[in-house]
Design a protein around this motif. Structure first.
Motif, PDB file in Angstrom:
ATOM      1  N   GLN A   1       0.818  -1.205   0.000  1.00 45.76           N
ATOM      2  CA  GLN A   1       0.000   0.000   0.000  1.00 45.76           C
ATOM      3  C   GLN A   1       0.858   1.263   0.000  1.00 45.76           C
ATOM      4  O   GLN A   1       0.493   2.265  -0.615  1.00 45.76           O
ATOM      5  N   VAL A   2       1.981   1.213   0.692  1.00 43.32           N
ATOM      6  CA  VAL A   2       2.870   2.363   0.720  1.00 43.32           C
ATOM      7  C   VAL A   2       3.527   2.513  -0.645  1.00 43.32           C
ATOM      8  O   VAL A   2       4.067   1.560  -1.196  1.00 43.32           O
ATOM      9  N   GLN A   3       3.465   3.711  -1.176  1.00 45.03           N
ATOM     10  CA  GLN A   3       4.077   4.013  -2.457  1.00 45.03           C
ATOM     11  C   GLN A   3       4.968   5.240  -2.325  1.00 45.03           C
ATOM     12  O   GLN A   3       4.533   6.269  -1.796  1.00 45.03           O
ATOM     13  N   VAL A   4       6.180   5.104  -2.796  1.00 46.30           N
ATOM     14  CA  VAL A   4       7.135   6.192  -2.798  1.00 46.30           C
ATOM     15  C   VAL A   4       7.616   6.345  -4.236  1.00 46.30           C
ATOM     16  O   VAL A   4       8.146   5.397  -4.816  1.00 46.30           O
ATOM     17  N   VAL A   5       7.425   7.513  -4.805  1.00 48.64           N
ATOM     18  CA  VAL A   5       7.712   7.717  -6.222  1.00 48.64           C
ATOM     19  C   VAL A   5       8.552   8.967  -6.420  1.00 48.64           C
ATOM     20  O   VAL A   5       8.145  10.063  -6.043  1.00 48.64           O
ATOM     21  N   GLU A   6       9.716   8.781  -7.047  1.00 47.36           N
ATOM     22  CA  GLU A   6      10.607   9.887  -7.356  1.00 47.36           C
ATOM     23  C   GLU A   6      10.393  10.371  -8.785  1.00 47.36           C
ATOM     24  O   GLU A   6       9.976   9.608  -9.658  1.00 47.36           O
ATOM     25  N   SER A   7      10.726  11.616  -9.016  1.00 44.61           N
ATOM     26  CA  SER A   7      10.670  12.178 -10.352  1.00 44.61           C
ATOM     27  C   SER A   7      11.648  13.342 -10.443  1.00 44.61           C
ATOM     28  O   SER A   7      12.152  13.821  -9.431  1.00 44.61           O
ATOM     29  N   GLY A   8      11.901  13.790 -11.658  1.00 43.10           N
ATOM     30  CA  GLY A   8      12.737  14.962 -11.865  1.00 43.10           C
ATOM     31  C   GLY A   8      14.136  14.678 -12.365  1.00 43.10           C
ATOM     32  O   GLY A   8      14.880  15.614 -12.672  1.00 43.10           O
ATOM     33  N   GLY A   9      14.511  13.414 -12.454  1.00 43.30           N
ATOM     34  CA  GLY A   9      15.829  13.082 -12.954  1.00 43.30           C
ATOM     35  C   GLY A   9      15.939  13.344 -14.443  1.00 43.30           C
ATOM     36  O   GLY A   9      14.955  13.611 -15.126  1.00 43.30           O
TER      37      GLY A   9
END
Length: 127
Positions: A1-9
């Motif tokens: 259920q926990v979601q960690v999403v990076e962006s911007g690279g």
């Protein structure tokens, strides 16, 4: 259920800047200290920066001190890493992670202190 999403690279020339973002869901965002790590091929994962749950305390590695700034927007569940004066040696997969509690503590660079991880966003710095 926990979601960690990076962006911007992305790809940037040496001396340039990038701003990474990390959004988290399925957890109480403002209850966790958050960290940024990076890993280049053939290298161990390296702690880059950490920010306490409240945002009042921040830590950065010596290699990025003066160039990178960590911040967070608890109202919108977003973690940021502003990266300036990028160098080729900054090239890596950058991941954000939630710490065990609200404090970065004395072991903020230790990956085992973090409970939840994103998949990462690639940063490539060319000469």
């Amino acid at each position: 259920q926990v979601q960690v999403v990076e962006s911007g690279g992305g790809l940037v020339q040496a001396g340039g800047s990038l701003r990474l973002s990390c959004t988290a869901s399925g957890l109480i965002f403002d209850a966790y200290a958050m960290g940024w790590f990076r890993q280049a091929p053939g290298k161990e994962r390296e702690g880059v920066s950490c920010i306490s749950a409240s945002g009042r305390s921040t830590y950065v590695s010596d290699s990025v001190k003066g160039r990178f700034t960590i911040s967070r927007d608890n109202a919108n569940n977003i973690l940021y890493l502003q990266m300036n004066i990028l160098k080729p040696e900054d090239t890596a997969m950058y991941s954000c992670a939630a710490n065990r509690d609200g404090s970065c503590g004395g072991s903020w660079t230790v990956q085992y202190e973090y409970k939840y991880w994103g998949q990462g966003t690639q940063v490539t710095v060319s000469s």
